[in-house]
Scaffold this motif. Structure first.
Motif, PDB file in Angstrom:
ATOM      1  N   ARG A 173       0.836  -1.190   0.000  1.00 18.39           N
ATOM      2  CA  ARG A 173       0.000   0.000   0.000  1.00 18.39           C
ATOM      3  C   ARG A 173       0.875   1.245   0.000  1.00 18.39           C
ATOM      4  N   LEU A 174       0.541   2.224  -0.836  1.00 25.88           N
ATOM      5  CA  LEU A 174       1.318   3.455  -0.920  1.00 25.88           C
ATOM      6  C   LEU A 174       1.066   4.341   0.290  1.00 25.88           C
ATOM      7  N   LYS A 175       2.120   5.025   0.724  1.00 30.13           N
ATOM      8  CA  LYS A 175       2.033   5.962   1.835  1.00 30.13           C
ATOM      9  C   LYS A 175       2.203   7.385   1.301  1.00 30.13           C
ATOM     10  N   ILE A 176       1.559   8.338   1.946  1.00 26.33           N
ATOM     11  CA  ILE A 176       1.605   9.711   1.490  1.00 26.33           C
ATOM     12  C   ILE A 176       3.049  10.233   1.497  1.00 26.33           C
ATOM     13  N   ASN A 177       3.438  10.872   0.407  1.00 23.49           N
ATOM     14  CA  ASN A 177       4.760  11.504   0.253  1.00 23.49           C
ATOM     15  C   ASN A 177       5.926  10.533   0.415  1.00 23.49           C
ATOM     16  N   ASP A 178       5.704   9.287   0.046  1.00 21.35           N
ATOM     17  CA  ASP A 178       6.765   8.273   0.112  1.00 21.35           C
ATOM     18  C   ASP A 178       6.946   7.684  -1.278  1.00 21.35           C
ATOM     19  N   ALA A 179       7.918   8.199  -2.029  1.00 25.43           N
ATOM     20  CA  ALA A 179       8.157   7.752  -3.402  1.00 25.43           C
ATOM     21  C   ALA A 179       8.815   6.377  -3.398  1.00 25.43           C
ATOM     22  N   ARG A 180       8.270   5.458  -4.209  1.00 32.46           N
ATOM     23  CA  ARG A 180       8.806   4.103  -4.331  1.00 32.46           C
ATOM     24  C   ARG A 180       8.937   3.759  -5.814  1.00 32.46           C
ATOM     25  N   ILE A 181       9.690   2.693  -6.104  1.00 31.28           N
ATOM     26  CA  ILE A 181       9.900   2.268  -7.487  1.00 31.28           C
ATOM     27  C   ILE A 181       8.951   1.138  -7.824  1.00 31.28           C
ATOM     28  N   MET A 182       8.193   1.288  -8.902  1.00 39.33           N
ATOM     29  CA  MET A 182       7.262   0.246  -9.328  1.00 39.33           C
ATOM     30  C   MET A 182       7.970  -0.841 -10.122  1.00 39.33           C
ATOM     31  N   ALA A 183       7.371  -2.014 -10.140  1.00 46.87           N
ATOM     32  CA  ALA A 183       7.838  -3.063 -11.048  1.00 46.87           C
ATOM     33  C   ALA A 183       7.792  -2.515 -12.467  1.00 46.87           C
ATOM     34  N   PRO A 184       8.822  -2.761 -13.293  1.00 48.35           N
ATOM     35  CA  PRO A 184       8.899  -2.158 -14.632  1.00 48.35           C
ATOM     36  C   PRO A 184       7.693  -2.482 -15.500  1.00 48.35           C
ATOM     37  N   GLN A 185       7.395  -1.579 -16.405  1.00 43.96           N
ATOM     38  CA  GLN A 185       6.303  -1.806 -17.346  1.00 43.96           C
ATOM     39  C   GLN A 185       6.601  -3.070 -18.143  1.00 43.96           C
ATOM     40  N   GLY A 186       5.660  -4.003 -18.149  1.00 46.21           N
ATOM     41  CA  GLY A 186       5.833  -5.257 -18.859  1.00 46.21           C
ATOM     42  C   GLY A 186       6.400  -6.372 -18.013  1.00 46.21           C
ATOM     43  N   GLU A 187       6.840  -6.067 -16.797  1.00 49.31           N
ATOM     44  CA  GLU A 187       7.477  -7.082 -15.956  1.00 49.31           C
ATOM     45  C   GLU A 187       6.467  -8.034 -15.347  1.00 49.31           C
ATOM     46  N   MET A 188       5.236  -7.574 -15.098  1.00 43.43           N
ATOM     47  CA  MET A 188       4.267  -8.405 -14.391  1.00 43.43           C
ATOM     48  C   MET A 188       3.466  -9.288 -15.343  1.00 43.43           C
ATOM     49  N   CYS A 189       4.103  -9.753 -16.397  1.00 40.87           N
ATOM     50  CA  CYS A 189       3.395 -10.563 -17.396  1.00 40.87           C
ATOM     51  C   CYS A 189       2.944 -11.903 -16.837  1.00 40.87           C
ATOM     52  N   THR A 190       3.529 -12.329 -15.713  1.00 43.79           N
ATOM     53  CA  THR A 190       3.121 -13.594 -15.107  1.00 43.79           C
ATOM     54  C   THR A 190       2.169 -13.366 -13.933  1.00 43.79           C
ATOM     55  N   LEU A 191       1.755 -12.128 -13.720  1.00 42.45           N
ATOM     56  CA  LEU A 191       0.857 -11.825 -12.603  1.00 42.45           C
ATOM     57  C   LEU A 191      -0.487 -12.525 -12.799  1.00 42.45           C
ATOM     58  N   GLU A 192      -0.951 -13.212 -11.779  1.00 44.11           N
ATOM     59  CA  GLU A 192      -2.225 -13.926 -11.854  1.00 44.11           C
ATOM     60  C   GLU A 192      -3.352 -13.031 -11.331  1.00 44.11           C
ATOM     61  N   THR A 193      -4.137 -12.506 -12.238  1.00 42.06           N
ATOM     62  CA  THR A 193      -5.251 -11.631 -11.841  1.00 42.06           C
ATOM     63  C   THR A 193      -6.585 -12.182 -12.328  1.00 42.06           C
ATOM     64  N   GLY A 194      -6.608 -13.430 -12.716  1.00 41.93           N
ATOM     65  CA  GLY A 194      -7.855 -14.036 -13.165  1.00 41.93           C
ATOM     66  C   GLY A 194      -8.388 -13.405 -14.434  1.00 41.93           C
TER      67      GLY A 194
END
Length: 234
Positions: free
Chosen positions: A65-86
């Motif tokens: 979960r994102l927190k206010i004013n806390d910058a984080r790095i996302m998984a690269p675009q295209g990296e979650m190709c194996t993500l299971e989201t039904g």
């Protein structure tokens, strides 16, 4: 005594707000934990001020979960190709997961981030209760009859903004919560040597930082929040 009177008054207001709802529907809007915005993120030890290294299909990311004013790095675009989201989303973009006991709307007013869910692509997405949304910062901003494409350079330093609003089921006009996300393209070590037509030979990136830069409640909930904060301090 003053606090009790204020709480009773706000309770009456909230009851009036909900008087038109379906009697069988139950809402649970808590001031501290109402709208949750999460993303698949690198470990906090990764320095976003240096080129981002990763191995496709090997590097692991956590849904946080994102927190206010806390910058984080996302998984690269295209990296979650194996993500299971039904099959709920195409996981080839930057994956967000949103939760709220009501209606959630994600919008890109500048139309430089395309959103996708359940095979539908647009600059605005709507979902209820919870769900995944895939975001695609655009290199090609728009097409038209006279001009093949307007190029929007997805290069390190490019900024993108998304608005996220949360609504009650019985009122889609006035959001209970307004939030804004800031995406910034980062230096991507895996793309340093990539030259292509779309980026005009400039450094490209699949990595972005994400930051929850604002999270605002409606006036009624702000009053409640202040009351409860005062109680916590006593």
């Amino acid at each position: 005594m003053k606090k009790i009177i204020i709480v009773l008054w706000i309770s009456i207001v909230l009851m009036n707000f909900s008087s038109c709802t379906n009697e069988n529907q139950e809402y649970n809007y808590t001031i501290k934990d109402a709208l949750k915005i999460s993303a698949y993120l690198f470990d906090e030890s990764v320095n976003m001020n240096e080129p981002i290294y990763y191995d496709f299909g090997i590097t692991e990311y956590n849904l946080e979960r994102l927190k206010i004013n806390d910058a984080r790095i996302m998984a690269p675009q295209g990296e979650m190709c194996t993500l299971e989201t039904g099959g709920v989303i195409s996981p080839f973009g930057l994956v967000l997961f949103l939760e709220f006991d009501g209606i959630i709307k994600v919008m890109c007013e500048n139309e430089d981030v395309r959103l996708e869910r359940s095979g539908i692509s647009d600059y605005e997405m709507q979902l209820a209760i919870e769900g995944y949304v895939s975001a695609y910062p655009l290199r090609v901003k728009k097409f038209n009859e006279n001009d093949f494409a307007t190029i929007s350079e997805f290069i390190p330093g490019t900024e993108y903004y998304l608005n996220v609003n949360a609504y009650r089921f019985d009122n889609e006009e006035s959001p209970i919560i307004r939030a804004q996300l800031k995406l910034v393209a980062l230096e991507d070590a895996m793309c340093d040597d990539v030259e292509n037509f779309w980026n005009d030979g400039k450094p490209s990136s699949r990595c972005v930082s994400i930051e929850l830069i604002s999270y605002e409640y409606s006036d009624v909930y702000i009053i409640l929040d202040e009351i409860w904060d005062d109680d916590d301090d006593e």
